[in-house]
Design a protein around this motif. Structure first.
Motif, mmCIF file in Angstrom:
data_model
loop_
_atom_site.group_PDB
_atom_site.id
_atom_site.type_symbol
_atom_site.label_atom_id
_atom_site.label_comp_id
_atom_site.label_asym_id
_atom_site.label_seq_id
_atom_site.Cartn_x
_atom_site.Cartn_y
_atom_site.Cartn_z
ATOM 1 N N LEU A 360 -29.184 35.739 -3.359
ATOM 2 C CA LEU A 360 -29.733 34.984 -4.483
ATOM 3 C C LEU A 360 -31.059 35.587 -4.945
ATOM 4 O O LEU A 360 -31.299 35.749 -6.153
ATOM 5 C CB LEU A 360 -29.939 33.517 -4.077
ATOM 6 N N ASP A 368 -32.889 29.323 -12.050
ATOM 7 C CA ASP A 368 -31.594 29.454 -11.361
ATOM 8 C C ASP A 368 -31.769 29.736 -9.878
ATOM 9 O O ASP A 368 -30.960 29.300 -9.053
ATOM 10 C CB ASP A 368 -30.760 30.565 -11.997
ATOM 11 N N CYS A 372 -30.019 27.236 -7.328
ATOM 12 C CA CYS A 372 -28.950 27.717 -6.436
ATOM 13 C C CYS A 372 -29.342 27.578 -4.968
ATOM 14 O O CYS A 372 -28.524 27.162 -4.131
ATOM 15 C CB CYS A 372 -28.622 29.173 -6.745
ATOM 16 N N SER A 373 -30.573 27.934 -4.625
ATOM 17 C CA SER A 373 -30.996 27.859 -3.220
ATOM 18 C C SER A 373 -31.100 26.406 -2.757
ATOM 19 O O SER A 373 -30.753 26.089 -1.608
ATOM 20 C CB SER A 373 -32.319 28.590 -3.021
ATOM 21 N N ASN A 375 -29.293 23.915 -3.923
ATOM 22 C CA ASN A 375 -27.917 23.448 -3.762
ATOM 23 C C ASN A 375 -27.298 23.996 -2.479
ATOM 24 O O ASN A 375 -26.581 23.284 -1.761
ATOM 25 C CB ASN A 375 -27.082 23.876 -4.971
ATOM 26 N N LEU A 405 -21.175 36.587 -6.713
ATOM 27 C CA LEU A 405 -22.363 36.487 -7.563
ATOM 28 C C LEU A 405 -22.989 37.863 -7.774
ATOM 29 O O LEU A 405 -23.469 38.184 -8.863
ATOM 30 C CB LEU A 405 -23.376 35.538 -6.921
ATOM 31 N N ALA A 411 -24.433 31.852 -11.961
ATOM 32 C CA ALA A 411 -25.052 30.914 -11.035
ATOM 33 C C ALA A 411 -24.289 29.595 -11.011
ATOM 34 O O ALA A 411 -24.145 28.966 -9.965
ATOM 35 C CB ALA A 411 -26.507 30.688 -11.430
ATOM 36 N N GLN A 412 -23.779 29.200 -12.189
ATOM 37 C CA GLN A 412 -23.019 27.949 -12.263
ATOM 38 C C GLN A 412 -21.744 28.026 -11.418
ATOM 39 O O GLN A 412 -21.401 27.073 -10.708
ATOM 40 C CB GLN A 412 -22.657 27.636 -13.724
ATOM 41 N N PHE A 414 -21.281 29.964 -8.822
ATOM 42 C CA PHE A 414 -21.718 29.974 -7.423
ATOM 43 C C PHE A 414 -21.905 28.548 -6.923
ATOM 44 O O PHE A 414 -21.402 28.173 -5.857
ATOM 45 C CB PHE A 414 -23.019 30.763 -7.295
ATOM 46 N N ASN A 415 -22.642 27.748 -7.688
ATOM 47 C CA ASN A 415 -22.902 26.368 -7.283
ATOM 48 C C ASN A 415 -21.621 25.553 -7.182
ATOM 49 O O ASN A 415 -21.437 24.764 -6.249
ATOM 50 C CB ASN A 415 -23.874 25.709 -8.265
#
Length: 562
Positions: A360, A368, A372-373, A375, A405, A411-412, A414-415
């Motif tokens: 990430l 982002d 991301c982190s 989440n 990723l 990023a979306q 990934f989440n």
């Protein structure tokens, strides 16, 4: 039957020889290749070495005849005439350090003997070339410090060098250990007896501590020998093997650059830390691999895809700098640092997140990165802490997500991918109702989220674990007559825990609820102050508190699925 490939070790000439012969007959120097590990022996390793030597000396008496086997040494004589030490540098460097202490100890009594030690085993002189010959030269990171600390003589103008990296401190510690050990050994003896005792130690080390030396003139197959010895359990490390592979594949004019790039990698404090980084680097790009097969997996891919040595070393160097920032939670993004600090509180189990956090950090930025982190951490807490599920399947999901990723995923996506694997809101609430945690960092991190939620918009920086402790409302060690029937099952339940300053915690240690109420009322933490309003404390009240806390889980550890 398929033809069996010749084992590279079979073409090598092994022979038994004492440490003194290795050091005294070496011209040119024994050179530790720059791709080899730095000096890595800690005091406990040095102490074992010393104890073995003294045990042998005491057993043999003043005229030793036996021998003590120290292991193997691998030496390759290159076409340029150098002797490269592939394995054995820790034992030989430690031996040289001990000899330097003996040299300095006997100098005042017999200067000629000290000079002989210096010229025969530490630094000789080539009268033809008119230059000094260091009997042992360590790698590029350690050689100058080793020369100044150990090899050069300590005359009246001597000034001890200052350690710069972790291996320098280890070298300094080893020298300090031997200074103390020799001092203890000769304490109370006359000057002559001190000299004789030192010479006996030196005689046992140089003439009776033996190794199996494996010699070759085949420089090209040195790496294969190195790896074969590793397969046979001699204990060479993944960082050593990988540096060897990358340097061997580089063009001659590129090798200095590769060595320089590896400085960032080898500057981690221990071989274990370097190996962790290498594994996490690889996992974040190519998928999960276990530590024991890491080198073989990297080698397979490097050779199959003909990965350039400079390109790989540059990538490793850049990632090592990033990884160090992750470990220290000291990136340029303050909000991301908060996430990293919270990850660290969950201890060793949260290390599975490091390859993903590295990916990430190197792939996304700005909001982002924090989204991301955060989440990722919430998924981990729900899965591994609250639901207490096994980590291997989670690792597969999050490692695949970060690899995707790195290629082209958003990023979306990934989440969404990692959130779909996490326990649902209902599953997380249900699991939390009975949650019991013994790991102090994990329960502290969870309680902090509840405290911050109570404050909502009010800023709060909860102090470090040394200043704010996890407090058991019903005590861990209740007084006689106050122990609950289900003590072991209930004492570490989340409903029985709160946060309290260290000072107040000491005042009420192992007291019952009535004794703790005044301290709770003084606390600046809202969740703790609220407890003081209660009339008492029981298993029923604890369960009720924990059920209320459980309802907050979906809000405190939300998942991003869109």
């Amino acid at each position: 039957m398929a033809k069996q490939t010749e084992n590279p070790v079979s073409s090598y000439d092994p022979k038994k020889e004492p440490i003194g012969q290795l050091l005294s007959l070496t011209n040119p120097s024994l050179i530790v290749p720059d791709w080899q590990r730095n000096y890595s022996w800690k005091t406990e390793h040095v102490e074992v070495f010393w104890n073995d030597l003294i045990f042998f000396m005491d057993r043999e008496g003043p005229k030793p005849k036996g021998e003590y086997f120290l292991g193997s040494v691998v030496i390759v004589k290159t076409q340029s005439g150098d002797y490269k030490l592939l394995d054995g540098q820790q034992r030989l460097a430690t031996s040289a350090i001990l000899l330097s202490v003996i040299r300095d100890q006997i100098k005042s009594y017999k200067p000629n003997a000290a000079d002989q030690f210096q010229s025969q085993f530490l630094v000789g002189f080539d009268h033809v070339e008119e230059k000094s010959i260091h009997k042992l030269r360590l790698n590029v990171y350690d050689k100058e410090y080793f020369r100044r600390l150990i090899l050069i003589e300590r005359d009246g103008d001597y000034e001890e060098p200052t350690p710069q990296i972790s291996s320098h401190y280890l070298l300094h510690n080893t020298r300090t250990f031997f200074e103390g050990a020799i001092s203890d050994l000769i304490s109370g003896l006359s000057e002559k007896e001190r000299f004789e005792k030192c010479m006996l130690v030196a005689r046992c080390l140089l003439n009776h501590m033996t190794v199996i030396s494996v010699y070759s003139t085949d420089e090209d197959s040195a790496a294969e020998v190195f790896e074969t010895l590793n397969d046979r359990g001699i204990g060479l490390s993944t960082p050593d093997l990988l540096r060897n592979l990358i340097i061997r594949r580089a063009d001659e004019e590129q090798r200095d650059t590769v060595v320089e790039l590896w400085q960032e990698v080898v500057s981690f404090e221990t071989d274990g830390a370097i190996k962790n980084f290498l594994r996490h680097y690889w996992v974040s790009r190519y998928g999960d691999v276990k530590s024991q097969s890491l080198y073989r997996e990297i080698k397979r891919k490097v050779e199959a895809e003909k990965i350039d040595s400079i390109a790989l070393s540059t990538s490793l160097s850049d990632s090592a700098a990033s990884y160090r920032m992750l470990l220290g939670a000291n990136t340029d993004d303050a909000e991301f640092n908060k996430v990293l600090s919270e990850v660290k509180e969950f201890g060793a189990s949260s290390s599975i997140l490091l390859p993903v956090l590295l990916g990430l950090f190197e792939t996304v930025s700005g909001p982002d990165l924090v989204i991301c982190s955060s989440n990722l951490l919430n998924v981990f807490v729900r899965h591994s802490v609250i639901a207490n599920r096994e980590n291997s399947k989670l690792e597969n999901v999050i490692y695949a997500a970060v690899r995707e990723l790195r290629s082209d995923a958003s990023a979306q996506k990934f989440n969404k991918t990692i959130s779909e694997y996490a326990p649902t809101d209902a599953e997380s609430v249900s699991a939390f109702k009975k949650l019991s945690i013994t790991h102090n960092g994990s329960r502290r991190a969870i309680l902090k989220r509840f405290e911050l939620d109570l404050r909502q918009t009010e800023e709060l920086d909860i102090a470090s674990p040394s200043r704010v402790h996890v407090e058991h409302i019903y005590p861990q060690k209740p007084k006689e007559g106050e122990r609950w029937e289900d003590h072991g099952r209930l004492v570490n339940r989340l409903g029985n825990l709160t946060l309290l300053s260290a000072r107040l915690n000491k005042e009420i240690k192992n007291g019952n609820f009535e004794l703790k109420k005044p301290a709770f009322s003084k606390s600046e933490l809202l969740m703790t102050k609220a407890l003081a309003a209660g009339a008492g404390w029981s298993a029923v009240l604890m369960n009720s508190r924990q059920e209320k806390m459980a309802k907050k889980v979906p809000v405190l550890w939300p998942l991003l699925k869109e």
